[in-house]
Design an enzyme around this catalytic site. Sequence first.
Site, PDB file in Angstrom:
ATOM      1  N   MET A 271       0.864  -1.182   0.000  1.00 58.07           N
ATOM      2  CA  MET A 271       0.000   0.000   0.000  1.00 58.07           C
ATOM      3  C   MET A 271       0.898   1.227   0.000  1.00 58.07           C
ATOM      4  O   MET A 271       1.636   1.463   0.956  1.00 58.07           O
ATOM      5  CB  MET A 271      -0.896  -0.029   1.240  1.00 58.07           C
ATOM      6  CG  MET A 271      -1.912   1.086   1.325  1.00 58.07           C
ATOM      7  SD  MET A 271      -3.148   0.811   2.641  1.00 58.07           S
ATOM      8  CE  MET A 271      -2.097   0.715   4.096  1.00 58.07           C
ATOM      9  N   HIS A 272       0.838   1.983  -1.090  1.00 55.67           N
ATOM     10  CA  HIS A 272       1.715   3.150  -1.172  1.00 55.67           C
ATOM     11  C   HIS A 272       1.100   4.337  -1.885  1.00 55.67           C
ATOM     12  O   HIS A 272       1.595   5.453  -1.780  1.00 55.67           O
ATOM     13  CB  HIS A 272       3.013   2.775  -1.900  1.00 55.67           C
ATOM     14  CG  HIS A 272       2.834   2.561  -3.365  1.00 55.67           C
ATOM     15  ND1 HIS A 272       2.338   1.390  -3.898  1.00 55.67           N
ATOM     16  CD2 HIS A 272       3.065   3.381  -4.427  1.00 55.67           C
ATOM     17  CE1 HIS A 272       2.275   1.487  -5.207  1.00 55.67           C
ATOM     18  NE2 HIS A 272       2.701   2.678  -5.562  1.00 55.67           N
ATOM     19  N   ARG A 273       0.016   4.135  -2.616  1.00 59.95           N
ATOM     20  CA  ARG A 273      -0.529   5.229  -3.417  1.00 59.95           C
ATOM     21  C   ARG A 273      -1.133   6.317  -2.533  1.00 59.95           C
ATOM     22  O   ARG A 273      -1.830   6.038  -1.560  1.00 59.95           O
ATOM     23  CB  ARG A 273      -1.593   4.711  -4.391  1.00 59.95           C
ATOM     24  CG  ARG A 273      -1.002   3.945  -5.554  1.00 59.95           C
ATOM     25  CD  ARG A 273      -2.067   3.580  -6.576  1.00 59.95           C
ATOM     26  NE  ARG A 273      -1.467   2.885  -7.699  1.00 59.95           N
ATOM     27  CZ  ARG A 273      -0.958   3.488  -8.776  1.00 59.95           C
ATOM     28  NH1 ARG A 273      -0.989   4.802  -8.866  1.00 59.95           N
ATOM     29  NH2 ARG A 273      -0.424   2.782  -9.751  1.00 59.95           N
TER      30      ARG A 273
ATOM     31  N   ASP B 191      -2.294  -1.929  -3.951  1.00 64.04           N
ATOM     32  CA  ASP B 191      -2.749  -0.812  -4.782  1.00 64.04           C
ATOM     33  C   ASP B 191      -1.746  -0.545  -5.906  1.00 64.04           C
ATOM     34  O   ASP B 191      -1.800   0.482  -6.579  1.00 64.04           O
ATOM     35  CB  ASP B 191      -3.005   0.450  -3.957  1.00 64.04           C
ATOM     36  CG  ASP B 191      -1.787   0.958  -3.195  1.00 64.04           C
ATOM     37  OD1 ASP B 191      -0.675   0.449  -3.435  1.00 64.04           O
ATOM     38  OD2 ASP B 191      -1.945   1.861  -2.359  1.00 64.04           O
TER      39      ASP B 191
END
Length: 440
Positions: A208-210, A286
């Site tokens: 999860m990084h967006r 994501d």
Amino acid sequence: MKIATILGTRPEIIKMAPIIDEISKRNIDQIVLHTGQHYDEEMSDTFFRDLDIRTPDYNIQVGSGTHGKQTGLMMKGIEKVLLDEKPDIVLVQGDTNAVLAGALVASKLHIAIGHVEAGLRSFDMTMPEEINRRAADVCSTMYFIPTAESAINLLAEGYSRKNLFITGNTVVDACFRHLKIAKKRGIKEKSLKELNIDKMDNILTLTMHRAENVDVKERVVGIIEALKELDDADIIFPIHPRTKNTLEKFGLFDELNNLEHVHIIKPLGYLDFLLLTSASTLILTDSGGLQEEAITLSVPSLTLRYNTERPETVTAGGNILVGSDREAIVSNARKILDNKNFADKMKNAINPYGQGDSAKLTVDAIEDYHARGLLDIVAPEDIMNSFKRKMKNIREDISVKDFERKENALVHMVFDGKNMQFPTDELNLNGMVINYDKRE
């Protein structure tokens, strides 16, 4: 012929490795230019050696910065190299700032551009990646496209099918290539090794990084609430530093870290991460690229987004969009974890990105274009009056190729009454409505 390949980020290096290999195998003159926008150890010469990829001939080391500053510095450095090297074609891959910079510079210098992974569209113009990929497509000469669906995106935007090549995605070539290297090498990262993943029954790999997820507290809360309920899986979360900082700012990091079934570890090198994902029961992500890798590795994927530029993974049945909705995440994860038939159906989804021959098909097309002189960029003549656009309902058995020869035309769009079809030379047009350019 000389081919220049421009790389800027880890995914680009990974996905272009098979093409760089294929160019070398054919003894074609090539240069590899690294923009250096990622400057950590992962992007050092060690990374190239670990993946058995030739070290870049140039590294312009732009580092991080705002989109404008970074792209401008890249353009300056790329221009100097291209003026010195004078390649016949420049290859860019994907949707990064390096792709945008490389495509703009090469087009201004009248050098042919090959866009690898062209035609992807999220239709979300707030994403910088969407701007980059669209701008690169405007500049390009050759389009190396993962699927027919992505090719239809380009047809709808007015690009000639003669320049579109459905090659599959080099992610498949890369996964097969690099998984062999990873298995031979084994796990190196201590935090992953200590988890002893070989003895875990249900691994859920989370990335999860967006910004649209991690910067919105309500979305993060929805995802964490879902993770709490999936306590019969070992959730392994290689956390990005920016994501960790954001979770701490929201006061949510300790809440997640204190869950016994959640294992937060430092970011993994590519080969270690590939070993983790290939051993997973389920991937929750994501990331765009990981959606492709998941279906290639036959691992079901739930995507923490409400849209994707990889819709083929969803259509094929290997990926489900769940956004940040707790109920959607939990219900779909439970189906994968509890229902073997459902899980097997996702695992056995036919890979829309091909069988691992994308690099070969890409270099085949480049060699053919070079041999026919089609890489030479020249100003067209009679732009406004050389053709007329027409539409016709076809009522005879005739292929696209034969129709074009008979009518001195170029078939553009084909509609079968339900869906758009990509106009391959062999496609029978009987019963279809076509849009075509009639040459005068």
